[in-house]
Scaffold this motif. Structure first.
Motif, PDB file in Angstrom:
ATOM      1  N   MET A 162       0.848  -1.178   0.000  1.00 22.01           N
ATOM      2  CA  MET A 162       0.000   0.000   0.000  1.00 22.01           C
ATOM      3  C   MET A 162       0.881   1.224   0.000  1.00 22.01           C
ATOM      4  O   MET A 162       2.050   1.176   0.416  1.00 22.01           O
ATOM      5  CB  MET A 162      -0.934  -0.001   1.217  1.00 22.01           C
ATOM      6  CG  MET A 162      -1.949  -1.135   1.172  1.00 22.01           C
ATOM      7  SD  MET A 162      -3.170  -1.096   2.491  1.00 22.01           S
ATOM      8  CE  MET A 162      -4.171   0.316   2.003  1.00 22.01           C
ATOM      9  N   GLY A 163       0.329   2.308  -0.489  1.00 23.43           N
ATOM     10  CA  GLY A 163       1.143   3.511  -0.558  1.00 23.43           C
ATOM     11  C   GLY A 163       0.304   4.764  -0.642  1.00 23.43           C
ATOM     12  O   GLY A 163      -0.929   4.703  -0.799  1.00 23.43           O
ATOM     13  N   TRP A 164       0.978   5.861  -0.515  1.00 25.95           N
ATOM     14  CA  TRP A 164       0.380   7.177  -0.676  1.00 25.95           C
ATOM     15  C   TRP A 164       1.041   7.879  -1.850  1.00 25.95           C
ATOM     16  O   TRP A 164       2.266   7.922  -1.939  1.00 25.95           O
ATOM     17  CB  TRP A 164       0.570   8.009   0.594  1.00 25.95           C
ATOM     18  CG  TRP A 164      -0.272   7.556   1.737  1.00 25.95           C
ATOM     19  CD1 TRP A 164       0.088   6.695   2.733  1.00 25.95           C
ATOM     20  CD2 TRP A 164      -1.627   7.939   2.008  1.00 25.95           C
ATOM     21  NE1 TRP A 164      -0.959   6.522   3.601  1.00 25.95           N
ATOM     22  CE2 TRP A 164      -2.025   7.274   3.188  1.00 25.95           C
ATOM     23  CE3 TRP A 164      -2.535   8.776   1.376  1.00 25.95           C
ATOM     24  CZ2 TRP A 164      -3.290   7.430   3.732  1.00 25.95           C
ATOM     25  CZ3 TRP A 164      -3.790   8.922   1.921  1.00 25.95           C
ATOM     26  CH2 TRP A 164      -4.167   8.259   3.086  1.00 25.95           C
ATOM     27  N   ALA A 206      -3.521   0.589  -3.234  1.00 22.59           N
ATOM     28  CA  ALA A 206      -3.313  -0.788  -2.781  1.00 22.59           C
ATOM     29  C   ALA A 206      -3.032  -1.665  -3.982  1.00 22.59           C
ATOM     30  O   ALA A 206      -3.664  -1.513  -5.036  1.00 22.59           O
ATOM     31  CB  ALA A 206      -4.535  -1.303  -2.026  1.00 22.59           C
ATOM     32  N   ARG A 207      -2.075  -2.566  -3.833  1.00 25.33           N
ATOM     33  CA  ARG A 207      -1.692  -3.446  -4.943  1.00 25.33           C
ATOM     34  C   ARG A 207      -1.701  -4.888  -4.452  1.00 25.33           C
ATOM     35  O   ARG A 207      -1.076  -5.203  -3.431  1.00 25.33           O
ATOM     36  CB  ARG A 207      -0.322  -3.072  -5.464  1.00 25.33           C
ATOM     37  CG  ARG A 207       0.166  -3.912  -6.639  1.00 25.33           C
ATOM     38  CD  ARG A 207       1.551  -3.450  -7.078  1.00 25.33           C
ATOM     39  NE  ARG A 207       1.504  -2.085  -7.597  1.00 25.33           N
ATOM     40  CZ  ARG A 207       1.298  -1.773  -8.870  1.00 25.33           C
ATOM     41  NH1 ARG A 207       1.118  -2.735  -9.762  1.00 25.33           N
ATOM     42  NH2 ARG A 207       1.287  -0.516  -9.262  1.00 25.33           N
ATOM     43  N   ILE A 208      -2.404  -5.735  -5.199  1.00 25.78           N
ATOM     44  CA  ILE A 208      -2.448  -7.165  -4.904  1.00 25.78           C
ATOM     45  C   ILE A 208      -1.805  -7.887  -6.074  1.00 25.78           C
ATOM     46  O   ILE A 208      -2.238  -7.711  -7.230  1.00 25.78           O
ATOM     47  CB  ILE A 208      -3.891  -7.647  -4.682  1.00 25.78           C
ATOM     48  CG1 ILE A 208      -4.519  -6.902  -3.499  1.00 25.78           C
ATOM     49  CG2 ILE A 208      -3.920  -9.158  -4.451  1.00 25.78           C
ATOM     50  CD1 ILE A 208      -5.981  -7.191  -3.291  1.00 25.78           C
ATOM     51  N   TYR A 248      -3.504  -6.379  -9.359  1.00 21.80           N
ATOM     52  CA  TYR A 248      -4.735  -5.631  -9.133  1.00 21.80           C
ATOM     53  C   TYR A 248      -4.361  -4.357  -8.378  1.00 21.80           C
ATOM     54  O   TYR A 248      -3.730  -4.419  -7.322  1.00 21.80           O
ATOM     55  CB  TYR A 248      -5.713  -6.462  -8.309  1.00 21.80           C
ATOM     56  CG  TYR A 248      -6.089  -7.767  -8.974  1.00 21.80           C
ATOM     57  CD1 TYR A 248      -5.391  -8.937  -8.685  1.00 21.80           C
ATOM     58  CD2 TYR A 248      -7.126  -7.834  -9.905  1.00 21.80           C
ATOM     59  CE1 TYR A 248      -5.722 -10.145  -9.295  1.00 21.80           C
ATOM     60  CE2 TYR A 248      -7.463  -9.030 -10.517  1.00 21.80           C
ATOM     61  CZ  TYR A 248      -6.748 -10.177 -10.216  1.00 21.80           C
ATOM     62  OH  TYR A 248      -7.069 -11.362 -10.830  1.00 21.80           O
ATOM     63  N   VAL A 249      -4.763  -3.226  -8.911  1.00 19.54           N
ATOM     64  CA  VAL A 249      -4.408  -1.939  -8.325  1.00 19.54           C
ATOM     65  C   VAL A 249      -5.683  -1.164  -8.002  1.00 19.54           C
ATOM     66  O   VAL A 249      -6.582  -1.059  -8.846  1.00 19.54           O
ATOM     67  CB  VAL A 249      -3.524  -1.112  -9.273  1.00 19.54           C
ATOM     68  CG1 VAL A 249      -3.163   0.226  -8.632  1.00 19.54           C
ATOM     69  CG2 VAL A 249      -2.259  -1.890  -9.630  1.00 19.54           C
ATOM     70  N   TYR A 250      -5.754  -0.647  -6.796  1.00 21.53           N
ATOM     71  CA  TYR A 250      -6.934   0.082  -6.347  1.00 21.53           C
ATOM     72  C   TYR A 250      -6.520   1.454  -5.826  1.00 21.53           C
ATOM     73  O   TYR A 250      -5.429   1.624  -5.259  1.00 21.53           O
ATOM     74  CB  TYR A 250      -7.643  -0.699  -5.235  1.00 21.53           C
ATOM     75  CG  TYR A 250      -8.043  -2.089  -5.652  1.00 21.53           C
ATOM     76  CD1 TYR A 250      -7.190  -3.165  -5.417  1.00 21.53           C
ATOM     77  CD2 TYR A 250      -9.249  -2.319  -6.301  1.00 21.53           C
ATOM     78  CE1 TYR A 250      -7.542  -4.450  -5.811  1.00 21.53           C
ATOM     79  CE2 TYR A 250      -9.613  -3.603  -6.696  1.00 21.53           C
ATOM     80  CZ  TYR A 250      -8.750  -4.661  -6.451  1.00 21.53           C
ATOM     81  OH  TYR A 250      -9.092  -5.926  -6.850  1.00 21.53           O
ATOM     82  N   TRP A 251      -7.441   2.413  -6.010  1.00 26.59           N
ATOM     83  CA  TRP A 251      -7.180   3.793  -5.579  1.00 26.59           C
ATOM     84  C   TRP A 251      -8.323   4.300  -4.711  1.00 26.59           C
ATOM     85  O   TRP A 251      -9.494   3.955  -4.934  1.00 26.59           O
ATOM     86  CB  TRP A 251      -7.040   4.724  -6.783  1.00 26.59           C
ATOM     87  CG  TRP A 251      -5.835   4.460  -7.611  1.00 26.59           C
ATOM     88  CD1 TRP A 251      -5.752   3.668  -8.712  1.00 26.59           C
ATOM     89  CD2 TRP A 251      -4.528   5.002  -7.415  1.00 26.59           C
ATOM     90  NE1 TRP A 251      -4.471   3.675  -9.207  1.00 26.59           N
ATOM     91  CE2 TRP A 251      -3.702   4.493  -8.431  1.00 26.59           C
ATOM     92  CE3 TRP A 251      -3.967   5.879  -6.475  1.00 26.59           C
ATOM     93  CZ2 TRP A 251      -2.352   4.823  -8.542  1.00 26.59           C
ATOM     94  CZ3 TRP A 251      -2.638   6.205  -6.576  1.00 26.59           C
ATOM     95  CH2 TRP A 251      -1.832   5.684  -7.597  1.00 26.59           C
ATOM     96  N   GLY A 252      -7.982   5.158  -3.770  1.00 30.15           N
ATOM     97  CA  GLY A 252      -8.990   5.882  -3.023  1.00 30.15           C
ATOM     98  C   GLY A 252      -9.433   7.115  -3.788  1.00 30.15           C
ATOM     99  O   GLY A 252      -8.935   7.398  -4.881  1.00 30.15           O
TER     100      GLY A 252
END
Length: 121
Positions: A34-36, A98-100, A108-112
């Protein structure tokens, strides 16, 4: 699927502090990293800080080293970004990522949705 909800942004004076939170909709044990990231007007999105969830290894952009700290809480399924000694150039929209790792498929990459941080006197 992972939903990410950021909070904690706002207006702060130079030299001040903020703590951003990123709450995941599922256990972060299932997430590899996870990252910012942040994006200022007219600029590209850039990585600010990242963390490997299982091992807690972290990395930071040179511009924030020594001022920002990324951490995670397994119980809360949340990743934090503690930002100290803030500067006007830290002003941006901050996004949680977030990266799975995929197996035989792309990761799989997700963003807020992003949270605004403004550093100004």
């Amino acid at each position: 699927q992972v939903q990410l909800v950021e909070s904690g942004g706002g207006l702060v004076q130079p030299g001040g502090s903020l703590r951003l939170s990123c709450a995941a909709s599922r256990s972060i044990f299932s997430i590899n990293t996870m990252g910012w990231y942040r994006q200022a007007p007219g600029k590209e999105r850039e990585l600010v800080a990242g963390i490997i969830i299982s091992g807690s290894k972290t990395n930071y952009a040179d511009s924030v080293k020594g001022r920002f700290t990324i951490s995670r809480d397994y119980v809360m399924n949340t990743v934090f970004l503690q930002m100290d000694s803030l500067k006007p150039e830290d002003t941006a929209v901050y996004y949680c990522n977030a990266r799975i790792q995929g197996v035989g498929v792309p990761d799989y990459v997700y963003w807020g949705q992003g949270t605004q941080v403004t550093v100004s006197s």
